[in-house]
Design an enzyme around this catalytic site. Structure first.
Site, PDB file in Angstrom:
ATOM      1  N   LYS A  27       0.837  -1.207   0.000  1.00  0.00           N
ATOM      2  CA  LYS A  27       0.000   0.000   0.000  1.00  0.00           C
ATOM      3  C   LYS A  27       0.869   1.254   0.000  1.00  0.00           C
ATOM      4  CE  LYS A  27      -3.762  -0.263   2.238  1.00  0.00           C
ATOM      5  NZ  LYS A  27      -4.409  -0.665   3.499  1.00  0.00           N
ATOM      6  N   ARG A  98      -3.646   3.005   8.283  1.00  0.00           N
ATOM      7  CA  ARG A  98      -3.900   1.740   7.566  1.00  0.00           C
ATOM      8  C   ARG A  98      -2.681   0.836   7.600  1.00  0.00           C
ATOM      9  NH1 ARG A  98      -8.055   3.183   3.467  1.00  0.00           N
ATOM     10  NH2 ARG A  98      -8.621   5.317   3.943  1.00  0.00           N
ATOM     11  N   GLY A 107      -8.101  -7.444   4.428  1.00  0.00           N
ATOM     12  CA  GLY A 107      -8.974  -7.566   5.593  1.00  0.00           C
ATOM     13  C   GLY A 107      -8.362  -8.255   6.798  1.00  0.00           C
ATOM     14  N   MET A 109      -5.620  -7.269   8.605  1.00  0.00           N
ATOM     15  CA  MET A 109      -5.119  -6.371   9.645  1.00  0.00           C
ATOM     16  C   MET A 109      -6.055  -5.169   9.750  1.00  0.00           C
ATOM     17  SD  MET A 109      -1.107  -6.729   8.968  1.00  0.00           S
ATOM     18  CE  MET A 109      -1.293  -6.405   7.253  1.00  0.00           C
ATOM     19  N   ARG A 371      -3.671  -1.963  -5.875  1.00  0.00           N
ATOM     20  CA  ARG A 371      -2.792  -3.120  -5.694  1.00  0.00           C
ATOM     21  C   ARG A 371      -3.133  -4.137  -6.768  1.00  0.00           C
ATOM     22  NH1 ARG A 371      -5.594  -5.001  -0.020  1.00  0.00           N
ATOM     23  NH2 ARG A 371      -7.685  -5.168  -0.813  1.00  0.00           N
ATOM     24  N   HIS A 489     -16.201  -8.801   2.409  1.00  0.00           N
ATOM     25  CA  HIS A 489     -15.121  -9.603   2.976  1.00  0.00           C
ATOM     26  C   HIS A 489     -15.187 -11.040   2.472  1.00  0.00           C
ATOM     27  CE1 HIS A 489     -13.316 -12.239   6.015  1.00  0.00           C
ATOM     28  NE2 HIS A 489     -12.379 -11.304   6.044  1.00  0.00           N
ATOM     29  N   ARG A 595       3.281 -48.023  -7.388  1.00  0.00           N
ATOM     30  CA  ARG A 595       3.517 -48.777  -6.145  1.00  0.00           C
ATOM     31  C   ARG A 595       2.702 -50.065  -6.229  1.00  0.00           C
ATOM     32  NH1 ARG A 595       3.132 -43.222  -3.720  1.00  0.00           N
ATOM     33  NH2 ARG A 595       4.910 -42.927  -2.319  1.00  0.00           N
ATOM     34  N   ARG A 651       7.591 -50.275  -9.482  1.00  0.00           N
ATOM     35  CA  ARG A 651       8.475 -50.617  -8.374  1.00  0.00           C
ATOM     36  C   ARG A 651       8.098 -51.987  -7.807  1.00  0.00           C
ATOM     37  NH1 ARG A 651       8.290 -46.851  -3.232  1.00  0.00           N
ATOM     38  NH2 ARG A 651       6.373 -48.007  -2.867  1.00  0.00           N
ATOM     39  N   GLU A 778      16.811 -43.824  -1.791  1.00  0.00           N
ATOM     40  CA  GLU A 778      16.008 -43.331  -0.665  1.00  0.00           C
ATOM     41  C   GLU A 778      16.644 -43.649   0.684  1.00  0.00           C
ATOM     42  OE1 GLU A 778      12.102 -45.186  -0.826  1.00  0.00           O
ATOM     43  OE2 GLU A 778      12.924 -47.018  -1.663  1.00  0.00           O
ATOM     44  N   SER A 797      15.646 -43.120  -9.101  1.00  0.00           N
ATOM     45  CA  SER A 797      14.453 -42.353  -8.748  1.00  0.00           C
ATOM     46  C   SER A 797      14.555 -42.042  -7.260  1.00  0.00           C
ATOM     47  CB  SER A 797      13.196 -43.158  -9.051  1.00  0.00           C
ATOM     48  OG  SER A 797      12.074 -42.413  -8.623  1.00  0.00           O
ATOM     49  N   GLY A 799      13.508 -41.374  -3.784  1.00  0.00           N
ATOM     50  CA  GLY A 799      12.341 -41.532  -2.910  1.00  0.00           C
ATOM     51  C   GLY A 799      12.553 -40.605  -1.731  1.00  0.00           C
ATOM     52  N   ASN A 801      10.594 -39.356   0.342  1.00  0.00           N
ATOM     53  CA  ASN A 801       9.873 -39.602   1.610  1.00  0.00           C
ATOM     54  C   ASN A 801      10.797 -40.359   2.561  1.00  0.00           C
ATOM     55  OD1 ASN A 801       7.679 -38.540   0.255  1.00  0.00           O
ATOM     56  ND2 ASN A 801       6.855 -40.555  -0.289  1.00  0.00           N
ATOM     57  N   ASP A 802      11.316 -41.481   2.076  1.00  0.00           N
ATOM     58  CA  ASP A 802      12.228 -42.248   2.932  1.00  0.00           C
ATOM     59  C   ASP A 802      13.554 -41.526   3.138  1.00  0.00           C
ATOM     60  OD1 ASP A 802      11.060 -44.686   3.935  1.00  0.00           O
ATOM     61  OD2 ASP A 802      10.761 -45.229   1.832  1.00  0.00           O
ATOM     62  N   CYS A 864      10.293 -39.243  -6.934  1.00  0.00           N
ATOM     63  CA  CYS A 864       8.920 -39.737  -6.848  1.00  0.00           C
ATOM     64  C   CYS A 864       8.350 -39.626  -5.443  1.00  0.00           C
ATOM     65  CB  CYS A 864       8.834 -41.168  -7.352  1.00  0.00           C
ATOM     66  SG  CYS A 864       9.819 -42.314  -6.391  1.00  0.00           S
ATOM     67  N   TYR A 884      13.215 -35.626 -14.508  1.00  0.00           N
ATOM     68  CA  TYR A 884      11.765 -35.505 -14.316  1.00  0.00           C
ATOM     69  C   TYR A 884      11.406 -35.503 -12.840  1.00  0.00           C
ATOM     70  CZ  TYR A 884      11.599 -40.533 -13.284  1.00  0.00           C
ATOM     71  OH  TYR A 884      11.774 -41.757 -12.710  1.00  0.00           O
TER      72      TYR A 884
HETATM   73  C1  PEP Z   1       9.663 -42.485  -1.058  1.00  0.00           C
HETATM   74  O1  PEP Z   1      10.169 -43.070  -0.116  1.00  0.00           O
HETATM   75  O2  PEP Z   1       9.857 -41.300  -1.300  1.00  0.00           O
HETATM   76  C2  PEP Z   1       8.755 -43.197  -1.976  1.00  0.00           C
HETATM   77  C3  PEP Z   1       8.294 -42.602  -3.049  1.00  0.00           C
HETATM   78  O3  PEP Z   1       8.348 -44.423  -1.614  1.00  0.00           O
HETATM   79  P1  PEP Z   1       7.237 -44.725  -0.517  1.00  0.00           P
HETATM   80  O4  PEP Z   1       6.576 -43.436  -0.172  1.00  0.00           O
HETATM   81  O5  PEP Z   1       6.314 -45.703  -1.136  1.00  0.00           O
HETATM   82  O6  PEP Z   1       8.062 -45.295   0.588  1.00  0.00           O
HETATM   83 MG    MG Z   2      10.132 -45.241  -0.072  1.00  0.00          MG
END
Ligand code: PEP
Ligand code: MG
Length: 906
Positions: A27, A98, A107, A109, A371, A489, A595, A651, A778, A797, A799, A801-802, A864, A884
Site C-alpha cells: 500500500k 492503515r 482484511g 489487519m 494493488r 469480505h 507402487r 516398483r 532413498e 528415482s 524416494g 519420503n524415505d 517420486c 523428471y
Molecule cells: C519415497 O520413499 O519417497 C517413496 C516414493 O516411496 P514410498 O513413499 O512408497 O516409501
Molecule cells: Mg520409499
C-alpha cells in the site's frame, strides 16, 4: 536496516516508489507511486516494515520514542499540504491509519478512519464544513472503529452481534428507522455517548481525547494486528514469513460521507472471479469505505452494464434498479469517466489487474489505494493469457504471473449439467467466487472447522463474514452469505482462497441463535445439505452431483507454454489405469512410480497375497504366487496401456509383509481354513512378522532378496503384460525399479533375478521387450555411494519420503507428535515431508546425481516422493539437473507450471 523510518508523499511528490514494497508495504509503495504518476491521492506518510520488526523486538515504548520526531515532522508535512491542523478546533485535520504488508492480506489487519476527533474538534469540523450531521457521523464511526481495533471491544458470545451494532439497532429502533444514514444529528450524538459508555464498561478504559495519543494508539494497534490470530493464520496459508512485517500508512482523510455528491467505492480493472476484461466495482453514495465491504447497506455497481447484470441476478426489475440502485455511470457520469480513465492508466502502468479504493468528496475524486488484485485460479490464468495476447506482457511473464498451487482450483470438480437441470433452485445471490460446492450447513466458523475435522463437508452460511471467520472459511467447501456484494469480505477472501462463494443472497433470513436459515418459507437447519454455484450465484437444496474438470481454453494454452519452456519432465505416481489416464489428460509424460503393493489389497488378491506371506516353505509361496500372477499381469496391462508410448516405472514390492496379514480373528480363521492349518499356527506366523521398527525393517529390496520368487513373479507380470500389448500393436515402455537399496550388492542380486526371469520369459513367448532396470535412491548410504550403484542401475528415482525420514531420523508415521511444536517454536520452518529440505536432503540428491553421472553419464534421474508436486521442490529438482519429477495426478499441472517457471527463472 535503514535509519529512515518514515516516508512522506503528497501533491505529486513522494519519498518512496513502487519498487520499495519490501520496505513500505504494497500500500505504502503504491501510494507513493500513484503520486509520482499524477493520480490524485491525499497526502500522508508511511512508517516502514522494518519498524514493525523493531516494534516486536524492542517493545512499544522504545519504538514510539524512536519514531516521535519523524512522525511529528510528517504530520506537519500533511498539515502544510492540507492547510489544516491535527487536533485544531477551528480547522482540524483528520487522518486514516492503515496497515500494508509486502504481500496483500485483504482484511486481515486493521484500519482506523477519522482519527483526530474529540468532543471539541467535532464541533469545529461541523462549523468548518457547515455539515453537523456529517461531523457527528464521522465521530461515531471513529469511536466505533477505535473501540474495536485499539481498545479491543468484541462480542461476548459468538451468537451475539457486535456490541456497537447492538447500540445502533437500539437507537434506530427508537424512531423505527432501518438505515444507518437515516439517523439524525441527535441520534448520532447519542451513539457517540453510548459507545463511549460501553467502552468504559467493557474495557474499563476511557476513550482518549488527545489526537496525538489517539494516533500512537492506532499506529501500535496496526503493528499489533500483524500478530493477531487471523493474520498469523493467513500468513500460514499463503506462506508469508512473519519477518516481513507490516508498514503503517497515515493519510489525510477525504470524506465520502459529506452528502449526495460524495461517495466511496472499490473497483477492479478486470473481473477478479472470472478474469474477464470488464471494469467493475461497487460504490455507495454518502458513505465511508467500511460501508461497502461490511455488507450493511447494499452497494451499487459502478458500471451500468454491471448494474443491469447485478439486478438480474438479484431478481430486481429495471425500474427499481434505476430508482433505488443506479450505477455510478448513471448518477455521476463525470466522476465515472475520470475513474474509468485512471483505472485503465493504473492497469497499464502495473501491467496487471488492479484492485483500487477511491473516495469522492463533494464531487472530487481521490484514490486511496491500488494493488494487484487477488483473483481466483481461473481468473489468474485468464488474465495472464489475455495480457499476453494484448501484448502487455511476454510469455515468460505470463508464466510467472501464475501461481502453481492456485491451479489446483481449476482441477476441482464442477456441477454436472444434467444434475443441475434437475436440481431445485432455492435462491440466488452474487457469483462471488466460482466453483461448485456441496455440503452440510453450519453457521459458525468454529463449527465449520470442527465438522471438517470430523470428515464432513460443510457449507458455511453467514449473514456476512468477518476476518475472524478465516479458519472456518478455509475448512468449508463453500461460503454463502446473506449480505454483502462482490467486494464484501466473504467475496474477496473466498476468491483469494479459491473457495466457492455466493454472497448477498438477500432472501436468506439467518437466525444464529436457532441455527436456522429461512428462504421463502423453507427452513434450513444446521446439518442440512445445500449446494452452491459460485459461478452463477445459484443456491440449491440438497446435494447436486459433480463431474471432473477438464484442461481446455486458457488453461490448455498455459500448459502449452509450460511445455515450450520447461526442461524438466513431469510424470505421475499412479497405480491404476484410471489414475494414469487422469494424469495423462493433465499432461503427464509417463509414470514415475507405480507402487505395486496397492494392487494387492482387493478381495481375492489379498487372500492369495496372505497365503504367500503365511506359507512356511518356498513351494507354498510359489503356489500362492502363481495365483497372484494373472492378477498382476492384468493390472500392469491396464496401466501400460493407459500410458502407451510413455515410460512406466514399476516398483517391486516395498512395504513390510506384516501390513498384509490379517490381524483380526475372523481374518485369521479364514486364512486357517483356506490353508488347512490351525488358527494358532496362523497366529504364530502373524506374530513372527511383527517388528519393532517396521519402517527400518523387512521391507523394500530386503523382501525381494529374501524371497526372490516375489521379484520373479512381478517381473513375469510386468514384462508379460508388455508382451501382450506389443502383440496388439501398442508401444509399452516398462521400467522395473528396485526399492530401498543401500548397498550395491542388494541391487545386483535383484537385477540378476529380473534379467534371468526376463530371458526365460522372452524365450518362452518368442518375443522381446526392451526394458530398463533402475533403483530408488532413498537411503542415505545409496546417495553416498551413488557412483557404484550407477555402474549397475540404469536410472535413479529419488524416494524423498524415505530419504527425508532417514536423513532427519524422523519417523514418517510418527512426526505428528512433535511437528506442531517444532513449527510453532520455529525449530522447523516447514514440514520437511511436504517441502523438500534443500540444504540437507537436497544435498544428498544433488550429490547422488553428480556421483551417479560420473560413472554413467546418461543416467536418468527423477524424483517420486511427495515433494515431486510441491512447487519449490520442483524448482530445486530442475536446478540440480533431474530429468523428471513424478507426482500424484492432480498435481501434474502444478508441477508442470513450476517446472516451466524454474526454466524461466534460470
Ligand atoms: C519415497 O520413499 O519417497 C517413496 C516414493 O516411496 P514410498 O513413499 O512408497 O516409501
Ligand atoms: Mg520409499
Amino acid at each position: 536496516m535503514s535509519e529512515k523510518r518514515v516516508y512522506t508523499f503528497g501533491n505529486g511528490k513522494a519519498e518512496g516508489r513502487a519498487d520499495m514494497r519490501n520496505l513500505l508495504g504494497g500500500k505504502g509503495a503504491n501510494l507513493a507511486e500513484m503520486n509520482l504518476i499524477g493520480i490524485p491521492v491525499p497526502p500522508g506518510f508511511t512508517i516502514t516494515t522494518d519498524v514493525c520488526n523493531e516494534y516486536f523486538e524492542k517493545g512499544k515504548e522504545k519504538v514510539v520514542a524512536l519514531l516521535k520526531n519523524e512522525v511529528e515532522q510528517a504530520v506537519k508535512h500533511v498539515e502544510g499540504l492540507m492547510k489544516s491542523k491535527f487536533g485544531d478546533v477551528e480547522n482540524p485535520l483528520l487522518v486514516s491509519v492503515r496497515s500494508g504488508a509486502r504481500a496483500s492480506m485483504p482484511g486481515m489487519m486493521d484500519t482506523i478512519l477519522n482519527l483526530g476527533l474529540n468532543d471539541k474538534v467535532v464541533e469545529g469540523l461541523a462549523r468548518k464544513t457547515g455539515n453537523e450531521r456529517f461531523a457527528y457521523d464521522s465521530y461515531r464511526r471513529f469511536v466505533q472503529m477505535y473501540g474495536d481495533v485499539v481498545l479491543g471491544m468484541k462480542p461476548v458470545n459468538k451468537e451475539d452481534i457486535d456490541p456497537f451494532e447492538a447500540i445502533i439497532i437500539d437507537v434506530k429502533g427508537m424512531r423505527g428507522i432501518s438505515l444507518d444514514n437515516e439517523m439524525n444529528v441527535d441520534e448520532l450524538k447519542l451513539l457517540v455517548k453510548r459507545f463511549k459508555e460501553a467502552i468504559k464498561q467493557q474495557t474499563g478504559k476511557d476513550f482518549p481525547t488527545d489526537p496525538m495519543e489517539q494516533l500512537w494508539g492506532a499506529i501500535c494497534a496496526v503493528f499489533d494486528s500483524w500478530m493477531n490470530e487471523r493474520a498469523i493464520l493467513y500468513r500460514k496459508m499463503e506462506g508469508i514469513p512473519a519477518e516481513w512485517g507490516t508498514a503503517v500508512s497515515v493519510m489525510a482523510m477525504v470524506f465520502g460521507n459529506m452528502g449526495n455528491t460524495s461517495a466511496t467505492g472499490v473497483c477492479f480493472s478486470r473481473d477478479a472471479a472470472t478474469g474477464e476484461n470488464i471494469f467493475n466495482g461497487e460504490y455507495l453514495v454518502n458513505a465511508q469505505g467500511e460501508d461497502v465491504v461490511a455488507g450493511i447497506r447494499t452497494p451499487q455497481q459502478i458500471t451500468k452494464e454491471g448494474s443491469i447484470r447485478w439486478a438480474h441476478l438479484q431478481g430486481i426489475d429495471e425500474e427499481i434498479r434505476v430508482t433505488k440502485y443506479p450505477s455510478m455511470e448513471e448518477t455521476m457520469p463525470e466522476i465515472f469517466a475520470q475513474l474509468d480513465n485512471i483505472q485503465a492508466k493504473l492497469e497499464r502502468h502495473y501491467h496487471d489487474m488492479q484492485d483500487m479504493e477511491f473516495t469522492v468528496q463533494e464531487g472530487h475524486l481521490w484514490f486511496l489505494q491500488t494493488r494487484n488484485g487477488k483473483r481466483t485460479g481461473t481468473a489468474m490464468v485468464k488474465i495472464a493469457m489475455d495480457l499476453l495476447h494484448e501484448g502487455e506482457i511476454d510469455e515468460k511473464t505470463a508464466l510467472e504471473r501464475c501461481e502453481p498451487n492456485k491451479l489446483d482450483e481449476l482441477l476441482h470438480p464442477v456441477f454436472d449439467k444434467e444434475a443441475l437441470a434437475k436440481a431445485k433452485t432455492l435462491t440466488r445471490g452474487l457469483p462471488a467466487s466460482p466453483g461448485a460446492a456441496c455440503g452440510q450447513v453450519v453457521f459458525f466458523a468454529d463449527d465449520a472447522e470442527r465438522w471438517h475435522e470430523e470428515g464432513k463437508q460443510v457449507v458455511m452460511v453467514r449473514i456476512e463474514t468477518s476476518p475472524e471467520d478465516l479458519a472456518g472459511m478455509s475448512a468449508a467447501e463453500g461460503i454463502l452469505t446473506a449480505r454483502g456484494g462482490m467486494t464484501s469480505h466473504a467475496a474477496v477472501v473466498a476468491r483469494g482462497m479459491g473457495k466457492c462463494c455466493v454472497s448477498g443472497a438477500g432472501a436468506l433470513n439467518i437466525n444464529y441463535k436457532a441455527r436456522t436459515a429461512e428462504i421463502d418459507g423453507n427452513v434450513i437447519h444446521e446439518g442440512d445439505y445445500l449446494s452452491i454455484n459460485g459461478s452463477t450465484g445459484e443456491v440449491y437444496l440438497g446435494e447436486v452431483t459433480t463431474k471432473p474438470a477438464e484442461v481446455t481454453g486458457d488453461f490448455a494454452q498455459l500448459m502449452d507454454l509450460c511445455h515450450k519452456y520447461s526442461r524438466l519432465k513431469v510424470r505421475t505416481n499412479a497405480d491404476t489405469p484410471h489414475d494414469a489416464e487422469v494424469a495423462r489428460n493433465f499432461g503427464a509424460e509417463g509414470i514415475g512410480l507405480c507402487r505395486t503393493e496397492h494392487m494387492f489389497f482387493e478381495n481375492e488378491k489379498i487372500k492369495a497375497m496372505r497365503e504367500m506371506i503365511l506359507a512356511d516353505s518356498k513351494e507354498g509361496r510359489e503356489r500362492a504366487l502363481e495365483k497372484l500372477l494373472p492378477y498382476q499381469r492384468q493390472d500392469f496391462y491396464g496401466i501400460l496401456k493407459a500410458m502407451d508410448g510413455y515410460p512406466v516405472n514399476v516398483r517391486l514390492l516395498d512395504p513390510p509383509l506384516h501390513e498384509f496379514v490379517p490381524h483380526d480373528l475372523e481374518g485369521q480363521r479364514v486364512m486357517a481354513d483356506e490353508m488347512g492349518v490351525s488358527i494358532e499356527e496362523i497366529q504364530r506366523r502373524v506374530n513372527s512378522l511383527s517388528e519393532h521398527n517396521p519402517m527400518l525393517g523387512h521391507r523394500g529390496c530386503r523382501l525381494g532378496n529374501t524371497y526372490p520368487e516375489i521379484t520373479a513373479m512381478q517381473t513375469r507380470a510386468i514384462l508379460g503384460a508388455a508382451i501382450d500389448l506389443k502383440k496388439e500393436g501398442y508401444n509399452p515402455k516398462p521400467e522395473i525399479m528396485v526399492p530401498l537399496i543401500g548397498i550395491v550388492n542388494e541391487f545386483d542380486a535383484q537385477e540378476q533375478v529380473i534379467r534371468a526371469t526376463a530371458k526365460e520369459l522372452f524365450e518362452k513367448e518368442g518375443t522381446e521387450i526392451p526394458f530398463k532396470v533402475g533403483t530408488m535412491i532413498e537411503i542415505p548410504r545409496a546417495a553416498l555411494t551413488a557412483e557404484n550403484i550407477a555402474k549397475k542401475a540404469e536410472y535413479f528415482s529419488f524416494g524423498t519420503n524415505d530419504l527425508t525420514q532417514m536423513t532427519f531420523g524422523y519417523s514418517r508415521d510418527d512426526i505428528s507428535s512433535f511437528l506442531p511444536v517444532y513449527l510453532e517454536k520455529k525449530i522447523l520452518k516447514v514440514d520437511p515431508f511436504q517441502v523438500l529440505d534443500q540444504t540437507g536432503v537436497g544435498q544428498l540428491v544433488e550429490m547422488a546425481v553428480k556421483k551417479g553421472r560420473s560413472t554413467r553419464p546418461d543416467l536418468k534421474c527423477g524424483i517420486c516422493g511427495e515433494h515431486g508436486g510441491e512447487p519449490s521442490s520442483v524448482k530445486f529438482c530442475h536446478r540440480v539437473g533431474l530429468d523428471y519429477v513424478s507426482c500424484s495426478p492432480f498435481r501434474v499441472p502444478i508441477a508442470r507450471l513450476a517446472a516451466a517457471q524454474a526454466a524461466v527463472e534460470e
